[in-house]
Design an enzyme around this catalytic site. Structure first.
Site, short mmCIF file in Angstrom:
data_model
loop_
_atom_site.label_atom_id
_atom_site.label_comp_id
_atom_site.label_asym_id
_atom_site.label_seq_id
_atom_site.Cartn_x
_atom_site.Cartn_y
_atom_site.Cartn_z
N LYS A 1 0.83 -1.22 0.00
CA LYS A 1 0.00 0.00 0.00
C LYS A 1 0.86 1.27 0.00
O LYS A 1 0.66 2.16 -0.81
CB LYS A 1 -0.93 -0.01 1.24
CG LYS A 1 -1.99 -1.11 1.17
CD LYS A 1 -2.82 -1.18 2.42
CE LYS A 1 -2.13 -1.85 3.60
NZ LYS A 1 -1.77 -3.25 3.43
N THR B 1 11.32 4.51 6.05
CA THR B 1 10.17 4.84 6.90
C THR B 1 9.42 3.56 7.25
O THR B 1 8.26 3.60 7.63
CB THR B 1 9.20 5.81 6.18
OG1 THR B 1 8.81 5.23 4.94
CG2 THR B 1 9.82 7.17 5.95
N SER B 2 10.10 2.41 7.13
CA SER B 2 9.40 1.15 7.38
C SER B 2 9.70 0.61 8.78
O SER B 2 8.93 0.85 9.70
CB SER B 2 9.76 0.13 6.30
OG SER B 2 8.96 -1.00 6.45
N ARG B 3 10.81 -0.10 8.93
CA ARG B 3 11.21 -0.58 10.25
C ARG B 3 12.73 -0.48 10.35
O ARG B 3 13.44 -0.81 9.39
CB ARG B 3 10.79 -2.03 10.49
CG ARG B 3 9.31 -2.22 10.81
CD ARG B 3 8.92 -1.63 12.17
NE ARG B 3 7.52 -1.80 12.49
CZ ARG B 3 6.55 -0.93 12.24
NH1 ARG B 3 6.82 0.22 11.65
NH2 ARG B 3 5.30 -1.18 12.59
N ASP C 1 13.14 7.46 9.51
CA ASP C 1 12.02 7.68 10.44
C ASP C 1 11.99 6.56 11.48
O ASP C 1 11.22 6.62 12.42
CB ASP C 1 10.69 7.72 9.67
CG ASP C 1 9.53 8.09 10.56
OD1 ASP C 1 9.61 9.12 11.25
OD2 ASP C 1 8.54 7.32 10.61
N GLU D 1 15.31 1.81 18.36
CA GLU D 1 14.50 2.99 18.70
C GLU D 1 13.65 2.82 19.95
O GLU D 1 13.24 3.80 20.57
CB GLU D 1 13.57 3.37 17.53
CG GLU D 1 12.41 2.38 17.31
CD GLU D 1 11.51 2.78 16.14
OE1 GLU D 1 12.03 3.11 15.06
OE2 GLU D 1 10.28 2.73 16.31
N HIS E 1 9.87 8.10 14.25
CA HIS E 1 8.72 7.24 13.92
C HIS E 1 7.45 8.09 13.84
O HIS E 1 6.45 7.81 14.50
CB HIS E 1 8.57 6.12 14.94
CG HIS E 1 7.98 4.88 14.33
ND1 HIS E 1 8.50 3.62 14.50
CD2 HIS E 1 6.89 4.71 13.53
CE1 HIS E 1 7.76 2.73 13.85
NE2 HIS E 1 6.78 3.38 13.25
N GLN E 2 7.54 9.08 13.00
CA GLN E 2 6.51 10.12 12.92
C GLN E 2 5.69 10.02 11.63
O GLN E 2 4.70 10.71 11.46
CB GLN E 2 7.27 11.47 12.97
CG GLN E 2 6.47 12.71 12.86
CD GLN E 2 7.37 13.92 12.65
OE1 GLN E 2 8.53 13.95 13.07
NE2 GLN E 2 6.87 14.93 11.98
N ALA E 3 6.13 9.10 10.73
CA ALA E 3 5.53 9.10 9.38
C ALA E 3 4.02 8.89 9.41
O ALA E 3 3.30 9.40 8.57
CB ALA E 3 6.20 8.03 8.52
N PHE E 4 3.53 8.17 10.40
CA PHE E 4 2.08 7.86 10.45
C PHE E 4 1.27 9.03 11.01
O PHE E 4 0.04 9.02 10.93
CB PHE E 4 1.84 6.65 11.36
CG PHE E 4 1.98 6.97 12.83
CD1 PHE E 4 3.22 7.09 13.42
CD2 PHE E 4 0.85 7.20 13.60
CE1 PHE E 4 3.35 7.42 14.76
CE2 PHE E 4 0.96 7.54 14.95
CZ PHE E 4 2.22 7.64 15.53
P1 NAI Z 1 1.87 -3.87 2.86
O1 NAI Z 1 1.67 -5.17 3.54
O2 NAI Z 1 0.74 -3.27 2.08
O3 NAI Z 1 3.12 -3.98 1.86
C1 NAI Z 1 4.32 -4.62 2.20
C2 NAI Z 1 4.96 -5.10 0.92
O4 NAI Z 1 6.22 -5.69 1.24
C3 NAI Z 1 4.13 -6.18 0.19
O5 NAI Z 1 3.98 -5.87 -1.18
C4 NAI Z 1 4.95 -7.44 0.39
O6 NAI Z 1 4.83 -8.36 -0.70
C5 NAI Z 1 6.36 -6.87 0.48
N1 NAI Z 1 7.31 -7.80 1.05
C6 NAI Z 1 7.09 -8.78 1.96
N2 NAI Z 1 8.23 -9.46 2.19
C7 NAI Z 1 9.18 -8.88 1.42
C8 NAI Z 1 10.56 -9.14 1.21
N3 NAI Z 1 11.19 -10.14 1.85
N4 NAI Z 1 11.23 -8.36 0.35
C9 NAI Z 1 10.60 -7.35 -0.33
N5 NAI Z 1 9.30 -7.07 -0.18
C10 NAI Z 1 8.59 -7.82 0.70
O7 NAI Z 1 2.39 -2.88 3.98
P2 NAI Z 1 2.33 -1.30 4.00
O8 NAI Z 1 1.06 -0.84 4.61
O9 NAI Z 1 2.71 -0.77 2.65
O10 NAI Z 1 3.49 -0.96 5.06
C11 NAI Z 1 4.85 -1.22 4.79
C12 NAI Z 1 5.65 -1.11 6.06
O11 NAI Z 1 5.62 0.26 6.51
C13 NAI Z 1 5.06 -1.89 7.26
O12 NAI Z 1 5.56 -3.19 7.27
C14 NAI Z 1 5.51 -1.10 8.44
O13 NAI Z 1 6.68 -1.70 8.95
C15 NAI Z 1 5.86 0.28 7.89
N6 NAI Z 1 5.05 1.34 8.48
C16 NAI Z 1 5.71 2.41 9.05
C17 NAI Z 1 5.01 3.45 9.60
C18 NAI Z 1 5.70 4.65 10.19
O14 NAI Z 1 5.05 5.45 10.90
N7 NAI Z 1 6.98 4.85 9.96
C19 NAI Z 1 3.55 3.41 9.67
C20 NAI Z 1 2.95 2.28 8.99
C21 NAI Z 1 3.70 1.28 8.43
#
Ligand code: NAI
Length: 340
Positions: A150, A225-227, A251, A256, A288-291
């Site tokens: 997404k 901005t993921s983990r 982020d 953290e 960790h502010q992106a959300f």
């Molecule tokens: P999502 O589930 O829609 O998309 C994750 C994508 O990663 C999927 O297309 C999946 O196939 C892919 N994926 C899974 N394993 C993989 C691998 N080994 N190598 C490459 N791609 C792989 O998740 P969404 O909503 O897009 O969120 C992504 C990440 O963003 C979350 O996992 C979360 O950690 C992080 N996040 C960070 C926030 C923040 O405030 N900084 C807030 C919300 C999410």
């Protein structure tokens, strides 16, 4: 339904207190082995990204009769879902505002490459010199997006709007998406900018490591901005010191949990790697502010409450995470029945 709500911030209260039910008790402390006793007497707990929900904590929650863990976030790497299976149901908020995260990602990138953070400080001091503020155009640059779910896809759309060439890697590429998928190796070698949008799993831990840093294009900008665990922070720091990595926008940070979301101004931060990263002129850190947008906070509260009320009323929740059926995130759609 009585819920013990951990790691409460003022903005959480504001969005959750609007609901008449369930009944939340807000604890500022995080859930951990030391604080789990606070959950005694409740039906469920509500937790966020840096609460510790490991096997030991789950065993204690189970002992107290806790029936569910309601995550008010999408990522669940801090919960031992395998251990919870058969004991305690785990719900999450799969999406609350992917736009919030994708837009913050672009905000970080633009701030970094156009030196906005430096210009802001200078002009506040009436220093109008432009020396050292030269940036570069995003137009025509290659961005490598790791994870095209997404958030990744919205970020791709934003990048296309800037006239960038987008390449991507995903373990499960989206069919008919028009996305130009390449191998991770090729992405690392070709990208001027790399942005991470995949979850933290055993496969993705330390995608940026001493070996992969050597393969990166010189001057690359790394955006995460993921983990935090996707990046070995010491390898990142070495890459910056060697001038291979041109800039980093973070982020999230692997260590953290004891630092982010708290005010350490006036204190000495013990984490030398983070302190060194922050001291670099080409590193930007947000905590960790992106959300953090109003839309996202409202959606988080609404979905969390819906998850809890659905479970209370029907015994099922569409956003349950299930270790059992092998499809942790989508088990309901596959099984059409309770997870356990
Ligand atoms: P999502 O589930 O829609 O998309 C994750 C994508 O990663 C999927 O297309 C999946 O196939 C892919 N994926 C899974 N394993 C993989 C691998 N080994 N190598 C490459 N791609 C792989 O998740 P969404 O909503 O897009 O969120 C992504 C990440 O963003 C979350 O996992 C979360 O950690 C992080 N996040 C960070 C926030 C923040 O405030 N900084 C807030 C919300 C999410």
């Amino acid at each position: 339904m009585k819920i013990a709500f951990f790691d409460t911030k003022p903005y959480d209260r504001a969005s959750f207190e609007k609901f008449d039910e369930p009944s939340f008790t807000f604890y500022e402390t995080r859930l951990s082995g030391d604080t789990v006793g606070l959950a005694k007497g409740y039906d469920g707990v509500c937790v966020f990204v840096n609460d510790t929900v490991d096997a030991a904590v789950i065993d204690r929650l189970y002992e107290y009769g806790i029936r569910f863990i309601a995550l008010r976030c999408a990522g669940y790497n801090n919960v031992d879902v395998e251990h919870a299976f058969g004991k305690i149901h785990v719900f999450r908020v799969p999406a609350y505002s992917p736009y919030a995260v994708a837009e913050h990602t672009m905000a970080l990138l633009l701030t970094s490459i156009r030196r906005i953070h430096k210009a802001y400080i200078r002009t506040r001091d009436f220093n109008f010199s432009l020396n050292g503020l030269t940036g570069f155009d995003l137009h025509g640059k290659t961005v490598g997006v790791v994870g095209t779910g997404k958030i990744g896809r919205i970020f791709i759309d934003i990048c296309r709007g800037f006239g960038m060439e987008v390449i991507a890697y995903d373990k499960f590429p989206a069919k008919d998406s028009g996305i130009n998928y390449v191998s991770l190796e090729e992405l690392f070698e070709r990208s001027d900018i790399i942005s991470f949008h995949c979850p933290l799993t055993a496969d993705t831990r330390h995608l940026i490591n001493p070996d992969s840093v050597k393969r990166l294009k010189k001057g690359v900008v790394i955006v995460n901005t993921s983990r935090g665990g996707l990046i070995d922070a010491d390898a990142l720091l070495d890459g910056i010191k060697e001038r291979r990595i041109g800039a980093a926008c973070l982020d999230v940070y692997e260590e953290e949990s004891d630092i982010f979301f708290q005010d350490f101004s006036g204190h000495i931060v013990e984490d030398d790697t983070l302190a060194r990263l922050i001291s670099m002129p080409n590193v930007i850190v947000t905590s960790h502010q992106a959300f953090l947008t109003e839309e996202a906070l409202n959606n988080i509260a609404e979905t969390t409450v819906e998850n809890i009320l659905s479970f209370a009323g029907k015994g099922v929740c569409d956003n349950e995470l299930c270790y059992h059926c092998g499809n942790i995130e989508d088990c309901k759609k596959k099984r059409k029945e309770k997870c356990f």
